[in-house]
Design an enzyme around this catalytic site. Structure first.
Site, PDB file in Angstrom:
ATOM      1  N   ASP A  91       0.955  -1.253  -0.027  1.00 41.09           N
ATOM      2  CA  ASP A  91      -0.122  -0.009  -0.059  1.00 41.09           C
ATOM      3  C   ASP A  91       0.842   1.290   0.106  1.00 41.09           C
ATOM      4  O   ASP A  91       2.230   1.230   0.144  1.00 41.09           O
ATOM      5  CB  ASP A  91      -0.990  -0.043   1.290  1.00 41.09           C
ATOM      6  CG  ASP A  91      -0.232  -0.632   2.499  1.00 41.09           C
ATOM      7  OD1 ASP A  91       1.091  -0.534   2.564  1.00 41.09           O
ATOM      8  OD2 ASP A  91      -0.811  -0.780   3.682  1.00 41.09           O
ATOM      9  N   ASN A 129      -7.357  -2.854  14.276  1.00 41.53           N
ATOM     10  CA  ASN A 129      -8.709  -3.127  14.127  1.00 41.53           C
ATOM     11  C   ASN A 129      -8.491  -4.321  13.194  1.00 41.53           C
ATOM     12  O   ASN A 129      -9.734  -4.668  12.381  1.00 41.53           O
ATOM     13  CB  ASN A 129      -9.274  -1.815  13.381  1.00 41.53           C
ATOM     14  CG  ASN A 129      -8.627  -1.460  12.199  1.00 41.53           C
ATOM     15  OD1 ASN A 129      -7.506  -2.128  11.652  1.00 41.53           O
ATOM     16  ND2 ASN A 129      -8.946  -0.444  11.650  1.00 41.53           N
ATOM     17  N   HIS A 147      -6.985  -4.683  10.511  1.00 41.59           N
ATOM     18  CA  HIS A 147      -6.818  -4.595   8.922  1.00 41.59           C
ATOM     19  C   HIS A 147      -5.420  -5.216   8.494  1.00 41.59           C
ATOM     20  O   HIS A 147      -4.604  -5.388   9.470  1.00 41.59           O
ATOM     21  CB  HIS A 147      -6.821  -2.989   8.508  1.00 41.59           C
ATOM     22  CG  HIS A 147      -5.512  -2.238   8.826  1.00 41.59           C
ATOM     23  ND1 HIS A 147      -5.698  -0.910   9.199  1.00 41.59           N
ATOM     24  CD2 HIS A 147      -4.360  -2.629   9.248  1.00 41.59           C
ATOM     25  CE1 HIS A 147      -4.534  -0.522   9.651  1.00 41.59           C
ATOM     26  NE2 HIS A 147      -3.760  -1.273   9.748  1.00 41.59           N
ATOM     27  N   GLU A 152      -9.425  -2.027   5.569  1.00 37.56           N
ATOM     28  CA  GLU A 152     -10.038  -1.620   6.652  1.00 37.56           C
ATOM     29  C   GLU A 152     -11.374  -2.179   7.091  1.00 37.56           C
ATOM     30  O   GLU A 152     -11.807  -2.928   6.091  1.00 37.56           O
ATOM     31  CB  GLU A 152     -10.429   0.073   6.756  1.00 37.56           C
ATOM     32  CG  GLU A 152      -8.964   0.823   6.473  1.00 37.56           C
ATOM     33  CD  GLU A 152      -8.443   1.094   7.968  1.00 37.56           C
ATOM     34  OE1 GLU A 152      -8.289   0.112   8.826  1.00 37.56           O
ATOM     35  OE2 GLU A 152      -7.790   1.956   7.901  1.00 37.56           O
TER      36      GLU A 152
HETATM   37  C1  F6R Z   1       1.497  -1.443   6.140  1.00 33.14           C
HETATM   38  C2  F6R Z   1       0.176  -2.113   6.311  1.00 33.14           C
HETATM   39  C3  F6R Z   1      -0.350  -1.962   7.548  1.00 33.14           C
HETATM   40  C4  F6R Z   1       0.453  -2.525   8.969  1.00 33.14           C
HETATM   41  C5  F6R Z   1      -0.480  -2.343   9.891  1.00 33.14           C
HETATM   42  C6  F6R Z   1       0.602  -2.471  11.392  1.00 33.14           C
HETATM   43  O1  F6R Z   1       2.126  -1.675   4.810  1.00 33.14           O
HETATM   44  O2  F6R Z   1      -0.277  -2.395   5.145  1.00 33.14           O
HETATM   45  O3  F6R Z   1      -1.468  -2.943   7.354  1.00 33.14           O
HETATM   46  O4  F6R Z   1       1.017  -3.538   8.485  1.00 33.14           O
HETATM   47  O5  F6R Z   1      -1.317  -0.981  10.105  1.00 33.14           O
HETATM   48  O6  F6R Z   1       1.280  -1.453  11.228  1.00 33.14           O
HETATM   49  P1  F6R Z   1       2.496  -1.268  12.573  1.00 33.14           P
HETATM   50  O7  F6R Z   1       3.280  -2.479  12.103  1.00 33.14           O
HETATM   51  O8  F6R Z   1       3.063   0.105  12.350  1.00 33.14           O
HETATM   52  O9  F6R Z   1       1.588  -1.648  13.807  1.00 33.14           O
END
Ligand code: F6R
Length: 235
Positions: free
Chosen positions: A67, A137, A139, A144
């Site tokens: 992403d 959450n 994701h 989301e």
């Molecule tokens: C990042 C992504 C997100 C993160 C998630 C956890 O490319 O796609 O899904 O993996 O938000 O983020 P952290 O590792 O910062 O807790």
């Protein structure tokens, strides 16, 4: 689903690096799906160390990132382009032409752009090994809650929780993008193998729901229960 429980973040990172390095060594033309965020930083550090020691070669590998924030150019310090360059690509021998990260600067024809990203993954032979973190959450990528479990790469509005979790990274909090381009859950499920990393109490509830809860679009990561080769490495 294989669930590997480790003592702490360092052990998670080492185990993940062991798996990724093994996959790269057994298939030099591997197609990796990569994630950003704080979770994979330790993994990238371990992979860089193996590369620096002459034990790991990425010269024929290809990558697709999950992403990118909409509206951020690659030069923005909070863009995922910048993150990947800074934390990984600048320190290993990944061919720049084989690196793919959604372009956050597009401002129209989103569907056509996202369809091309999907096409590009297909043309590369599909993703062999997808690395994932998980949001509080549930994701994965920026899928989301309530994302379709069949979703493909697309433009997605970020949830309030995700904006809250990430806005402190921006000097001016109003700069935090409200949308992202993300691979879909269907895109992720097409990967041949998935490795999800999660560390710390703040992720415990999401991890539990993803592994043991019902498969539901309220917890995107629960869709991984339908994948034949998923490993969770958690503490
Ligand atoms: C990042 C992504 C997100 C993160 C998630 C956890 O490319 O796609 O899904 O993996 O938000 O983020 P952290 O590792 O910062 O807790």
């Amino acid at each position: 689903m294989l669930v590997v429980i480790k003592k702490d973040y360092e052990e998670i990172s080492r185990e993940a690096a062991h798996i990724v390095a093994g996959a790269v060594r057994s298939n030099s033309k591997i197609v990796l799906g990569l994630a950003t965020g704080s979770t994979p930083l330790g993994l990238y550090r371990e992979l860089i160390a193996l590369h620096s020691a002459g034990d790991l070669d990425f010269s024929q590998a290809t990558s697709f990132n999950l992403d990118e924030y909409l509206g951020l150019p690659a030069s923005h310090p909070q863009s995922f382009h910048f993150f990947m360059q800074n934390n990984f690509f600048s320190q290993v021998n990944f061919p720049p032409g084989n690196v793919h990260i959604p372009d956050g600067t597009i401002s129209r024809d989103y569907d056509a752009y996202c369809a091309r990203y999907e096409q590009c993954i297909k043309a590369a032979g599909g993703i062999d090994l997808q690395i994932l973190g998980i949001g509080r959450n549930g994701h994965v990528g920026f899928n989301e809650p309530t994302s379709s479990l069949a979703s493909r790469t697309r433009l997605k509005a970020l949830s309030r929780e995700t904006v809250e979790d990430n806005r402190h990274f921006f000097a001016n909090e109003s700069e935090m993008p409200k949308c992202a381009i993300t691979m879909g859950i269907g895109t992720i499920l097409d990967s041949r193998r998935v490795l999800l990393l999660a560390s710390g109490r703040s992720k415990a509830a999401a991890v539990a729901k993803a592994i043991e809860g019902p498969i539901t679009s309220s917890v995107s990561a629960s869709a991984l229960q339908m994948h034949a080769d998923v490993t969770f490495i958690i503490d």
